[in-house]
Scaffold this active site. Structure first.
Site, PDB file in Angstrom:
ATOM      1  CG  HIS A  36       3.906  -2.825   9.092  1.00 42.28           C
ATOM      2  ND1 HIS A  36       4.152  -2.843   7.627  1.00 42.28           N
ATOM      3  CD2 HIS A  36       2.946  -2.984   9.559  1.00 42.28           C
ATOM      4  CE1 HIS A  36       2.901  -2.657   7.347  1.00 42.28           C
ATOM      5  NE2 HIS A  36       2.226  -2.584   8.406  1.00 42.28           N
ATOM      6  CE  LYS A  63      -0.270  -5.644   3.912  1.00 45.33           C
ATOM      7  NZ  LYS A  63       0.279  -5.587   5.205  1.00 45.33           N
ATOM      8  CG  HIS A 105       1.262  -8.869  -5.952  1.00 46.06           C
ATOM      9  ND1 HIS A 105       0.248  -8.843  -6.768  1.00 46.06           N
ATOM     10  CD2 HIS A 105       1.831 -10.028  -5.929  1.00 46.06           C
ATOM     11  CE1 HIS A 105       0.022 -10.106  -7.209  1.00 46.06           C
ATOM     12  NE2 HIS A 105       0.837 -10.915  -6.559  1.00 46.06           N
ATOM     13  CG  HIS A 136      -2.538   1.314  10.744  1.00 45.63           C
ATOM     14  ND1 HIS A 136      -2.709   0.249   9.796  1.00 45.63           N
ATOM     15  CD2 HIS A 136      -2.614   2.284  10.083  1.00 45.63           C
ATOM     16  CE1 HIS A 136      -3.129   0.867   8.645  1.00 45.63           C
ATOM     17  NE2 HIS A 136      -3.106   2.173   8.681  1.00 45.63           N
TER      18      HIS A 136
END
Length: 144
Positions: A36, A63, A105, A136
């Site tokens: 990230h 992903k 995606h 996270h």
């Protein structure tokens, strides 16, 4: 002069107990950065997403969605402290907008080569923290 091994064994045993959680936490933070963090993105378009996702090994399988945060590590980490607010559970929301690129995606096969659609903007970000470290990425949204 002989020295007893007792204190050395005690220090070694304490090291075994203390070090693994620290290593695991550091590994989770490093994974967060890999997935990230991108301080200086190039382009921020579909090609940026496809290239960066491939380079970060996030395409086997493809992903579905991934967001890159474009700021300093210190500013992102500060969300876990004074630059963030409690959100839900152990989640924190940034007090300020961050520049982000979200790669979605396009569908089709989950196998490479993966094709992505980029969306860019400034958003509040929500992250999970452990012991003051981001581990996270939960979400981002445009707020008031």
């Amino acid at each position: 002069m002989a020295m007893s091994l007792g204190p050395l064994v005690l220090v070694f045993m304490l090291g075994l107990v203390v070090i693994p959680p620290t290593l695991a936490q550091n590994e989770r933070y490093q994974n967060f950065l890999t997935e990230h963090y991108d301080a200086n993105p190039g382009g921020r378009d579909n090609r940026y997403c496809e290239r960066t996702m491939r380079q970060r090994e996030l395409t086997s399988p493809c992903k579905n969605t991934n967001t890159f945060i474009h700021d300093t590590k210190n500013n992102i980490k500060a969300i876990c402290g004074e630059k963030g607010s409690d959100y839900r559970g152990n989640l924190r929301i940034s007090n300020n907008h961050f520049q982000v690129t979200t790669c979605q995606h396009k569908g089709g096969s989950p196998r490479p080569p993966c094709k992505y659609r980029a969306s860019k903007g400034y958003r509040y970000i929500v992250i999970a923290c452990e012991n003051g470290w981001p581990v996270h990425f939960e979400e981002s949204y445009i707020g008031p």
